[in-house]
Structures are given as structure tokens and as C-alpha cells.
Design a protein around this motif. Structure first.
Motif, PDB file in Angstrom:
ATOM      1  N   LEU A   1      63.602  56.387  41.546  1.00 18.12           N
ATOM      2  CA  LEU A   1      64.080  56.822  42.856  1.00 18.12           C
ATOM      3  C   LEU A   1      63.110  56.353  43.932  1.00 18.12           C
ATOM      4  N   ARG A   2      63.659  55.732  44.958  1.00 16.99           N
ATOM      5  CA  ARG A   2      62.845  55.213  46.062  1.00 16.99           C
ATOM      6  C   ARG A   2      63.357  55.790  47.373  1.00 16.99           C
ATOM      7  N   SER A   3      62.444  56.297  48.181  1.00 19.60           N
ATOM      8  CA  SER A   3      62.812  56.876  49.467  1.00 19.60           C
ATOM      9  C   SER A   3      62.861  55.785  50.535  1.00 19.60           C
ATOM     10  N   ARG A   4      63.654  56.057  51.580  1.00 18.32           N
ATOM     11  CA  ARG A   4      63.748  55.158  52.724  1.00 18.32           C
ATOM     12  C   ARG A   4      63.355  55.899  53.999  1.00 18.32           C
ATOM     13  N   LEU A   5      63.039  55.134  55.028  1.00 16.86           N
ATOM     14  CA  LEU A   5      62.688  55.697  56.323  1.00 16.86           C
ATOM     15  C   LEU A   5      63.915  55.719  57.214  1.00 16.86           C
ATOM     16  N   GLN A   6      64.133  56.851  57.860  1.00 18.65           N
ATOM     17  CA  GLN A   6      65.194  56.958  58.848  1.00 18.65           C
ATOM     18  C   GLN A   6      64.568  56.762  60.222  1.00 18.65           C
ATOM     19  N   CYS A   7      64.892  55.666  60.856  1.00 18.20           N
ATOM     20  CA  CYS A   7      64.307  55.299  62.142  1.00 18.20           C
ATOM     21  C   CYS A   7      65.320  55.581  63.244  1.00 18.20           C
ATOM     22  N   VAL A   8      64.928  56.415  64.189  1.00 17.33           N
ATOM     23  CA  VAL A   8      65.756  56.746  65.350  1.00 17.33           C
ATOM     24  C   VAL A   8      65.061  56.190  66.591  1.00 17.33           C
TER      25      VAL A   8
ATOM     26  N   LYS B   1      72.840  55.817  73.776  1.00  7.15           N
ATOM     27  CA  LYS B   1      72.818  56.523  72.503  1.00  7.15           C
ATOM     28  C   LYS B   1      71.678  55.983  71.640  1.00  7.15           C
ATOM     29  N   PRO B   2      71.015  56.854  70.910  1.00  7.61           N
ATOM     30  CA  PRO B   2      69.922  56.393  70.048  1.00  7.61           C
ATOM     31  C   PRO B   2      70.447  55.537  68.899  1.00  7.61           C
ATOM     32  N   THR B   3      69.640  54.593  68.496  1.00  3.12           N
ATOM     33  CA  THR B   3      69.963  53.725  67.368  1.00  3.12           C
ATOM     34  C   THR B   3      69.294  54.272  66.116  1.00  3.12           C
ATOM     35  N   THR B   4      70.085  54.472  65.064  1.00  3.44           N
ATOM     36  CA  THR B   4      69.567  55.015  63.807  1.00  3.44           C
ATOM     37  C   THR B   4      69.787  53.996  62.701  1.00  3.44           C
ATOM     38  N   ILE B   5      68.745  53.762  61.931  1.00  6.42           N
ATOM     39  CA  ILE B   5      68.838  52.803  60.839  1.00  6.42           C
ATOM     40  C   ILE B   5      67.890  53.239  59.739  1.00  6.42           C
ATOM     41  N   LEU B   6      68.271  52.955  58.491  1.00  2.00           N
ATOM     42  CA  LEU B   6      67.446  53.273  57.330  1.00  2.00           C
ATOM     43  C   LEU B   6      66.802  51.993  56.813  1.00  2.00           C
ATOM     44  N   VAL B   7      65.515  52.067  56.524  1.00  2.00           N
ATOM     45  CA  VAL B   7      64.777  50.903  56.035  1.00  2.00           C
ATOM     46  C   VAL B   7      64.066  51.275  54.742  1.00  2.00           C
TER      47      VAL B   7
ATOM     48  N   GLY C   1      61.206  53.738  74.351  1.00  2.00           N
ATOM     49  CA  GLY C   1      60.280  54.767  74.771  1.00  2.00           C
ATOM     50  C   GLY C   1      59.722  55.594  73.636  1.00  2.00           C
ATOM     51  N   LEU C   2      60.512  55.835  72.580  1.00  2.00           N
ATOM     52  CA  LEU C   2      60.075  56.729  71.511  1.00  2.00           C
ATOM     53  C   LEU C   2      60.697  56.279  70.215  1.00  2.00           C
ATOM     54  N   VAL C   3      59.910  56.309  69.153  1.00  2.00           N
ATOM     55  CA  VAL C   3      60.400  55.982  67.823  1.00  2.00           C
ATOM     56  C   VAL C   3      60.074  57.154  66.915  1.00  2.00           C
ATOM     57  N   ARG C   4      61.067  57.688  66.264  1.00  2.00           N
ATOM     58  CA  ARG C   4      60.865  58.814  65.348  1.00  2.00           C
ATOM     59  C   ARG C   4      61.194  58.365  63.939  1.00  2.00           C
ATOM     60  N   LEU C   5      60.326  58.695  63.009  1.00  2.00           N
ATOM     61  CA  LEU C   5      60.494  58.272  61.631  1.00  2.00           C
ATOM     62  C   LEU C   5      60.425  59.486  60.727  1.00  2.00           C
ATOM     63  N   ALA C   6      61.325  59.556  59.760  1.00  2.00           N
ATOM     64  CA  ALA C   6      61.321  60.662  58.815  1.00  2.00           C
ATOM     65  C   ALA C   6      61.806  60.160  57.473  1.00  2.00           C
ATOM     66  N   ARG C   7      61.402  60.850  56.398  1.00  2.00           N
ATOM     67  CA  ARG C   7      61.819  60.468  55.051  1.00  2.00           C
ATOM     68  C   ARG C   7      63.267  60.854  54.828  1.00  2.00           C
ATOM     69  N   ARG C   8      64.043  59.967  54.221  1.00  2.00           N
ATOM     70  CA  ARG C   8      65.480  60.133  54.062  1.00  2.00           C
ATOM     71  C   ARG C   8      65.804  60.612  52.660  1.00  2.00           C
ATOM     72  N   VAL C   9      66.724  61.562  52.545  1.00  2.00           N
ATOM     73  CA  VAL C   9      67.235  62.056  51.279  1.00  2.00           C
ATOM     74  C   VAL C   9      68.754  61.991  51.345  1.00  2.00           C
ATOM     75  N   PRO C  10      69.475  61.450  50.370  1.00  5.10           N
ATOM     76  CA  PRO C  10      68.980  61.035  49.055  1.00  5.10           C
ATOM     77  C   PRO C  10      68.292  59.682  49.096  1.00  5.10           C
ATOM     78  N   PRO C  11      67.354  59.455  48.172  1.00  5.53           N
ATOM     79  CA  PRO C  11      66.627  58.204  48.160  1.00  5.53           C
ATOM     80  C   PRO C  11      67.414  57.089  47.502  1.00  5.53           C
ATOM     81  N   LEU C  12      66.878  55.899  47.625  1.00  6.64           N
ATOM     82  CA  LEU C  12      67.475  54.739  46.980  1.00  6.64           C
ATOM     83  C   LEU C  12      67.271  54.832  45.484  1.00  6.64           C
ATOM     84  N   GLU C  13      68.310  54.524  44.728  1.00  9.25           N
ATOM     85  CA  GLU C  13      68.236  54.544  43.285  1.00  9.25           C
ATOM     86  C   GLU C  13      68.235  53.122  42.752  1.00  9.25           C
ATOM     87  N   ARG C  14      67.391  52.910  41.776  1.00  9.16           N
ATOM     88  CA  ARG C  14      67.341  51.580  41.177  1.00  9.16           C
ATOM     89  C   ARG C  14      67.304  51.744  39.649  1.00  9.16           C
TER      90      ARG C  14
END
Length: 367
Positions: free
Chosen positions: A221-228, A242-248, A354-367
Motif C-alpha cells: 500500500l502506497r499513500s499519495r499526496l492530496q494537493c489543493v 475554484k481551488p485545484t485539487t490533484i493527487l500525486v 497564494g497557498l498550497v495545502r498538502l495532506a495524506r490521502r486515504v485510500p492509498p495506492l495499491e500495488r
């Protein structure tokens, strides 16, 4: 004194107090001591990722108060197995683009999936545009049965049972970016230049794919970052963008962009100011991304099963700031308007980030 000797000593002291009047030491019954030793011989320390010992006890009286909202259970990575609620039917095959060496394994794989396993195979529409595929006769018989999609327009959510990647780490990162919600299990074959995330060899792919289809495969299981990304507005009265949200999967890099000046970044952890970074930028990476840009900038490698986020400065002006590891959300505030987010969001030079917020995303990436 080790733990076993300590337990024997405690048993001896307790038995002595029980058998002696007035609390003075007295003779110890041999039968009780034998029972204690037999019990210790069967004692086995269970595996734990939280601490060397899973016993939540501090001394004879101290205990940890159980709180379901704060306690996080972490399983042994070797015990996580893949299970199917029903037989998988659809598979997404991602291949490394512009690589002629991948064409033969790609044709062999899709031919086996379509004809031998009767599965629905999805491929990117750009893959079929490769003129070199016409040289493979086996591909002509399966070309019409392949399902195509375009990453910029089509949504694959809830359509794919699992993913097979042919290439290197970049191919797996591309597959992860196609799913901005739950990611299906990913099976990555090492056919590229970098193989940190691609452990499978293609020589006996039939046997390895069958293990996945039959539910006999282990999971990492690998976690990803949720970037807003919140864009700063010049006028508060106007409608805000509107804020842009993407998972990396690897990292988010906040750098100074084309500006020749140092960037000043205030680092916040859950709303509390941690430090100010003056340098070329900041790398916020997952444990998976710790082997990428972060390790090149002087950070350490983190096992993918460790729930952590690594913050690494890029060429910091102050020698006192070293890479740090945090357990939860990280909030970054930029003091300059020319800071950009590279890799995660396509930000043009001079954008109003102006602001970047990062948080750990659940569920994580599965490999």
C-alpha cells in the motif's frame, strides 16, 4: 537485564511476599517457578511497526488510554493480500511511449489477455497510433477488440479492475495520475530504465498475472499526496477561482520558478508555524517519493509502509534546516507571488498562487 529475566524476578518477588508472613522473604514453591518459566518459553513478541513492543504499558501502573479516534492500526506489510469480491473482468494496460522495445511484450500481453483469458482490455488511444504496431501480425487480430480512452477527456473511475504497466517508474506514475480517486491494484513490469517501483519481470508474465487474477498476490500500500492549490485574488469582492485539487504519488515541489531571487516559504503544521524556508524551494514527498527528488536533495529514504510525509528544502540559505518527517497534514504558505507548483499542477510563470495545502490521502495506492 532482558525482559525474560525481569519477568522471572518479578514472579519470584511476588511469590515470596505471598508465602511469607509480614512481607518478609520466604521459600518459593518450585512448582510455581516452573509454571512461570514454561510460560516465558512460549512467549513470542508480536511484530509491530509502531514500536519494538506492542504492549501499551509503562511500568506497573501506567497505561495508554485507548481512543479510537487517535489510535491508528498498522498491519505488517507482509500480511496484506489481494482479495476479489468477484472475478476481475477489465484490465488497463499502460505501456512506455516512444519505446520500440516495449512493443513486442505489449502485443504478447494483450493477445494473451484477450484470447486466452477473455478479458476486456483498455489502452490509451495514442498507443494505437504507433505505426510500428502494424508489423506485428498478432496485434491485428486483437486491435478491434481493444477499448481505448484519452486521459484528458475520459474518466476511468469504476471501470478498471486492475492495471498492468509495461515500462519504468515513470509509467507507473502516469498510471497513478489517471485515477484521482481510488486506484485499482497496479502490477508493474520492469521494462524501463528505473525500477524502484516495478518489481515484476516479464519472462513468465502468464504465471504472475494468474496469481493476481486468482487472488494469491501480496499488496504494497502506497499513500499519495492530496494537493489543493488556492489562487490568491487581487480583489476580495470578485468571484474567487475554484481551488485545484490533484493527487500525486511522488512529491509536490514548491520552487521559485523563473525568478532569480530566493523564495521565502513559511511552513505550517496543522496551522502552527514550524519554520521559514529561504532557498530555491521545498519538496514535500511521500515515502514512495523519498527515492526520487527528495533523496537527490539530501533526504533519507522511507519505507512505503511508514505513514509519513517528508519535507526537504532545496538549497536552503540556512544550514540549520534539514529534511524533516511529519506524520499528518502540512500547510505551506508562500510569501511571494512567483512561487509555482511544479509536477503537480501546470502553473504558468507569474501565476497568482497564494497557498498550497498538502495532506495524506486515504485510500492509498495499491500495488
Amino acid at each position: 537485564m532482558n525482559e525474560q529475566d525481569l519477568m522471572v524476578a518479578r514472579a519470584l518477588a511476588a511469590e515470596s511476599r505471598e508465602n511469607s508472613p509480614g512481607g518478609s522473604p520466604g521459600p518459593l514453591r518450585k512448582t510455581h517457578l516452573t509454571k512461570v518459566i514454561d510460560k516465558l518459553q512460549t512467549f513470542r513478541r508480536t511484530r509491530s511497526l509502531n514500536a519494538p513492543s506492542p504492549i501499551q504499558q509503562f511500568g506497573p501502573c501506567g497505561r495508554i488510554m485507548k481512543n479510537s479516534a487517535m489510535v491508528m492500526q498498522i498491519q505488517d506489510p507482509a500480511s496484506q493480500r489481494l482479495t476479489w469480491y468477484k472475478p476481475p473482468l477489465t484490465v488497463l494496460v499502460i505501456k512506455k511511449v516512444h519505446d520500440a522495445q516495449i512493443l513486442a511484450p505489449f502485443v504478447q500481453l494483450v493477445h494473451w489477455l484477450v484470447h486466452d483469458k477473455s478479458m476486456v482490455v483498455f489502452v490509451e488511444a495514442a498507443v494505437l497510433d504507433d505505426t510500428l504496431l502494424a508489423e506485428y501480425g498478432d496485434f491485428t487480430s486483437v486491435k478491434e477488440r481493444l477499448m481505448t480512452f484519452r486521459a484528458s477527456t475520459d474518466d476511468l473511475t469504476d471501470k478498471i479492475d486492475f492495471i498492468i504497466c509495461l515500462g519504468g517508474d515513470g509509467t507507473l506514475l502516469h498510471a497513478s495520475s489517471l485515477f484521482q480517486q481510488s486506484v485499482p491494484p497496479v502490477m508493474a513490469f520492469h521494462l524501463g530504465s528505473l525500477g524502484f517501483l516495478t518489481p515484476f519481470e516479464f519472462n513468465n508474465f502468464q504465471e504472475q498475472v494468474m496469481n493476481v487474477l486468482e487472488g494469491h498476490a501480496a499488496l504494497t500500500l502506497r499513500s499519495r499526496l492530496q494537493c489543493v492549490v488556492l489562487r490568491k485574488s487581487q480583489d476580495d469582492n470578485k468571484d474567487k477561482k475554484k481551488p485545484t485539487t490533484i493527487l500525486v504519488l511522488n512529491e509536490v515541489v514548491v520552487d521559485r520558478g523563473p525568478s532569480p531571487y530566493l523564495s521565502n516559504i513559511d511552513l505550517f503544521l496543522d496551522g502552527k508555524h514550524i519554520t521559514s524556508v529561504q532557498g530555491d524551494g521545498l519538496i514535500v514527498s511521500t515515502p514512495t517519493g523519498s527515492t526520487a527528488y527528495a533523496v537527490a536533495a539530501g533526504a533519507s529514504m522511507i519505507h512505503p509502509s511508514v505513514p509519513a510525509i517528508m519535507v526537504t528544502p532545496i538549497c536552503p540559505h540556512s544550514l540549520s534546516f534539514r529534511p524533516i518527517v511529519v506524520p499528518a497534514g502540512v500547510e505551506l504558505k508562500s510569501l511571494r507571488d512567483h512561487v509555482r507548483v511544479s509536477g503537480a499542477v501546470d502553473m504558468r510563470p507569474g501565476s497568482d498562487l497564494g497557498l498550497v495545502r498538502l495532506a495524506r490521502r486515504v485510500p492509498p495506492l495499491e500495488r
